[in-house]
Design a protein around this motif. Structure first.
Motif, PDB file in Angstrom:
ATOM      1  N   THR A   2       0.825  -1.200   0.000  1.00 46.84           N
ATOM      2  CA  THR A   2       0.000   0.000   0.000  1.00 46.84           C
ATOM      3  C   THR A   2       0.862   1.253   0.000  1.00 46.84           C
ATOM      4  OG1 THR A   2      -0.154  -0.216   2.373  1.00 46.84           O
ATOM      5  CG2 THR A   2      -2.070  -0.936   1.105  1.00 46.84           C
ATOM      6  N   GLY A   3       2.106   1.143   0.456  1.00 45.10           N
ATOM      7  CA  GLY A   3       2.996   2.305   0.466  1.00 45.10           C
ATOM      8  C   GLY A   3       3.230   2.778  -0.958  1.00 45.10           C
ATOM      9  N   GLN A  19      12.425   4.747  -4.499  1.00 41.89           N
ATOM     10  CA  GLN A  19      12.369   5.682  -3.379  1.00 41.89           C
ATOM     11  C   GLN A  19      11.292   5.303  -2.383  1.00 41.89           C
ATOM     12  OE1 GLN A  19      14.148   7.787  -2.073  1.00 41.89           O
ATOM     13  NE2 GLN A  19      15.696   8.118  -3.638  1.00 41.89           N
ATOM     14  N   ALA A  20      11.199   6.049  -1.324  1.00 39.22           N
ATOM     15  CA  ALA A  20      10.121   5.883  -0.349  1.00 39.22           C
ATOM     16  C   ALA A  20       9.847   7.234   0.277  1.00 39.22           C
ATOM     17  CB  ALA A  20      10.528   4.892   0.737  1.00 39.22           C
ATOM     18  N   PHE A  21       8.656   7.372   0.815  1.00 42.25           N
ATOM     19  CA  PHE A  21       8.275   8.551   1.600  1.00 42.25           C
ATOM     20  C   PHE A  21       8.194   9.849   0.797  1.00 42.25           C
ATOM     21  CE2 PHE A  21      10.880   5.720   4.322  1.00 42.25           C
ATOM     22  CZ  PHE A  21       9.877   5.254   5.163  1.00 42.25           C
ATOM     23  N   VAL A  22       8.150   9.761  -0.539  1.00 41.28           N
ATOM     24  CA  VAL A  22       7.970  10.995  -1.309  1.00 41.28           C
ATOM     25  C   VAL A  22       6.473  11.134  -1.582  1.00 41.28           C
ATOM     26  CG1 VAL A  22       8.610  12.299  -3.357  1.00 41.28           C
ATOM     27  CG2 VAL A  22      10.236  10.671  -2.366  1.00 41.28           C
ATOM     28  N   VAL A  23       5.857  12.082  -0.900  1.00 37.88           N
ATOM     29  CA  VAL A  23       4.396  12.199  -0.984  1.00 37.88           C
ATOM     30  C   VAL A  23       3.947  13.511  -1.615  1.00 37.88           C
ATOM     31  CG1 VAL A  23       3.955  10.615   0.940  1.00 37.88           C
ATOM     32  CG2 VAL A  23       4.273  13.036   1.429  1.00 37.88           C
ATOM     33  N   LYS A  60       0.295   2.035   7.337  1.00 36.17           N
ATOM     34  CA  LYS A  60      -0.258   2.914   6.296  1.00 36.17           C
ATOM     35  C   LYS A  60      -0.004   4.364   6.670  1.00 36.17           C
ATOM     36  CE  LYS A  60      -3.947   0.179   4.300  1.00 36.17           C
ATOM     37  NZ  LYS A  60      -5.316  -0.242   4.570  1.00 36.17           N
ATOM     38  N   HIS A  61      -0.213   4.660   7.922  1.00 39.37           N
ATOM     39  CA  HIS A  61       0.013   6.033   8.390  1.00 39.37           C
ATOM     40  C   HIS A  61       1.489   6.399   8.212  1.00 39.37           C
ATOM     41  CE1 HIS A  61       0.773   9.141  11.550  1.00 39.37           C
ATOM     42  NE2 HIS A  61      -0.254   9.661  10.944  1.00 39.37           N
ATOM     43  N   TYR A  62       2.381   5.459   8.549  1.00 38.43           N
ATOM     44  CA  TYR A  62       3.831   5.696   8.440  1.00 38.43           C
ATOM     45  C   TYR A  62       4.229   6.043   7.002  1.00 38.43           C
ATOM     46  CZ  TYR A  62       8.864   4.727   9.199  1.00 38.43           C
ATOM     47  OH  TYR A  62      10.231   4.808   9.311  1.00 38.43           O
ATOM     48  N   PHE A  63       3.710   5.276   6.071  1.00 39.95           N
ATOM     49  CA  PHE A  63       4.135   5.468   4.688  1.00 39.95           C
ATOM     50  C   PHE A  63       3.374   6.580   3.965  1.00 39.95           C
ATOM     51  CE2 PHE A  63       5.785   0.991   5.022  1.00 39.95           C
ATOM     52  CZ  PHE A  63       7.112   1.351   4.861  1.00 39.95           C
TER      53      PHE A  63
END
Ligand code: OGA
Ligand code: NI
Length: 357
Positions: free
Chosen positions: A6-7, A128-132, A338-341
Motif C-alpha cells: 500500500t505504500g 524511493q520511499a516517503f515521497v508524498v 499505512k500512516h507511516y508510509f
C-alpha cells in the motif's frame, strides 16, 4: 505483506546518476529539491561518542548473562541503539551479503531499473520511499526494498539475478539475522521482567522481515543535503549492516545528533516504534538520520523485523497493570504502517507520537 504494497512514493530522479553528472562537471549545482535549509545543516553534531555495546555471547553464557542483561536493558532504555558483538552470524554470510548488495548498486542504471518499483507493488524494488508531494525536500540516496519473510511473501520479480549470488546471499543473511533477532527478543522479554516471555514473542510470530539497502552517492555539496531524513523505524527492531565503512548514521541523544562510527564485526541494532509501544515506553525508538560523504559512496542495509499486519498493536497487558497506565493507543498494525508510509519522514513526532496518550 499488505502494507508494503500500500505504500507509495512519487517518482523522483535517480540520485546515483545525478551525482555522477554533478561530480563529473564543474559548476553544476545540486538541484534545489535536495538542498536543505541552513537551520538543518547547522544542527550540532557530536562525534567520538560510542554507542553501548551488547555482547550476545555473554548473554548466552550463564556465567555472564545476568550482567549482560543489565547492559542490554540500559542500551534499550537509554539509547534505543547498540552495537551487537559476538552475534554468531558466520563472517562469510555477512561478507557475501555485503559484496552482492554493493555489486548490485554498481550495475548500470538500466540493469538496476529492471528491478524498479512498480505502481501495483508499492515499495518493493529499486527506487524511493516517503515521497508524498512534489514540493518536499528529497533525500540524497537511492533505495532498494525487499520483503524477505515470511518467505512465501517474497516477490522474486524484484530479487536481482545480478550479481548471480545475490539471491542466495540475501536469503542466508536473512536466515542468520532472524536467529539473532529471536534470541534478542527472548532476552528483551526477560529484561522487561515478563513472567510470560511468550506474550512478547508471539507478537512476532512468523517473523515478518523486510530489507532496505540504501545507496548514498557522494555529494560535492555534502553539507547541503541529507542522505536520509530524520525518522524513527516503524518496526519492532532493526539490524543495520554497514556495507562499507563510511560513517553517516547519526542518532538524536539529549537533543543533539551523535555520529555513529561503523564498528568492525558488529551490527547496529535499534529499537523500533513497535517495541517502544509493546514495552509501554520502557524501550525507546530513537530518531536517527544519515548524512552523506563528499567523495565516498556509502551503502547500508537495514533489516526491519516486523509483526504481522493483523496484529493489534498495544502495550503488553502485563506491563499496564495497576498504576502503570497504557501510554499508547491500540492500533491494528496494518493501519499503523499505512500512516507511516503516507507521510514524509519528519522526525519521530510525526508518526509515533500520533499514538501517544
Ligand atoms: C533506515 C536507516 C540508516 C543508515 O534505513 O531506516 O535508518 O545508516 N538507515 O543508512
Ligand atoms: Ni531508520
Amino acid at each position: 505483506m499488505a502494507y508494503a504494497k500500500t505504500g507509495r512514493s512519487l517518482p523522483v530522479p535517480n540520485v546515483q546518476a545525478l551525482a555522477q553528472t554533478l561530480n563529473g562537471s564543474s559548476g553544476e549545482q545540486v538541484p534545489e529539491r535536495f538542498v536543505r535549509t541552513e537551520e538543518v545543516c547547522a544542527e550540532e553534531v557530536v562525534s567520538g561518542c560510542a554507542l553501548p555495546i551488547v555482547d550476545l555471547g555473554r548473554l548466552l553464557d550463564p556465567r555472564s548473562s545476568e550482567e549482560e542483561l543489565a547492559n542490554l536493558g540500559f542500551a534499550c532504555q537509554e539509547w534505543g541503539f547498540f552495537q551487537l558483538i559476538n552475534h554468531g552470524m558466520p563472517e562469510e554470510v555477512i561478507q557475501d551479503a555485503k559484496r552482492d548488495i554493493a555489486e548490485f548498486f554498481t550495475l548500470p542504471l538500466e540493469a538496476k531499473k529492471a528491478y524498479a518499483q512498480l505502481p501495483e507493488s508499492g515499495l518493493q524494488g529499486y527506487g524511493q520511499a516517503f515521497v508524498v508531494s512534489e514540493t518536499q525536500k528529497l533525500d540524497w540516496c537511492d533505495r532498494f526494498f525487499l520483503i524477505l519473510r515470511p518467505t512465501e511473501s517474497r516477490d522474486m520479480r524484484f530479487w536481482p539475478a545480478q550479481p548471480p549470488s545475490f539471491r542466495s546471499s540475501v536469503d542466508r543473511y536473512s536466515a542468520e539475522a532472524t536467529k539473532v533477532v529471536w534470541c534478542l527478543l527472548r532476552f528483551m522479554a526477560t529484561e522487561m521482567g515478563l513472567e510470560e516471555p511468550e506474550r512478547l514473542l508471539e507478537v512476532f510470530e512468523g517473523l515478518p522481515q523486510n530489507m532496505r539497502a540504501t545507496y548514498y552517492p557522494p555529494c560535492v555539496e555534502a553539507g547541503k543535503v541529507i542522505g536520509l531524513s530524520p525518522h524513527s523505524d516503524a518496526c519492532g527492531m532493526t539490524l543495520l549492516l554497514h556495507v562499507n565503512d563510511v560513517q553517516g548514521l547519526q542518532i538524536k541523544k539529549d537533543g543533539k545528533w551523535v555520529a555513529v562510527e561503523p564498528m568492525n564485526g558488529a551490527l547496529v541494532v535499534n529499537i523500533g516504534d513497535v517495541l517502544e509501544i509493546l514495552s509501554n515506553g520502557r524501550y525507546i525508538s530513537v530518531e536517527h538520520r544519515a548524512t552523506v560523504h563528499q567523495s565516498r559512496e556509502r551503502i547500508s542495509t537495514a533489516l526491519f523485523q516486523q509483526v504481522s499486519p493483523d496484529t493489534m498493536l498495544r502495550p503488553l497487558p502485563e506491563l499496564v497493570k495497576g498504576s502503570n497506565k497504557a501510554r499508547y493507543r491500540s492500533v491494528i498494525h496494518e493501519d499503523f504502517m499505512k500512516h507511516y508510509f503516507s507521510t514524509k519522514l519528519d522526525g519521530r513526532r510525526s508518526h509515533l507520537d500520533h499514538y501517544k496518550i
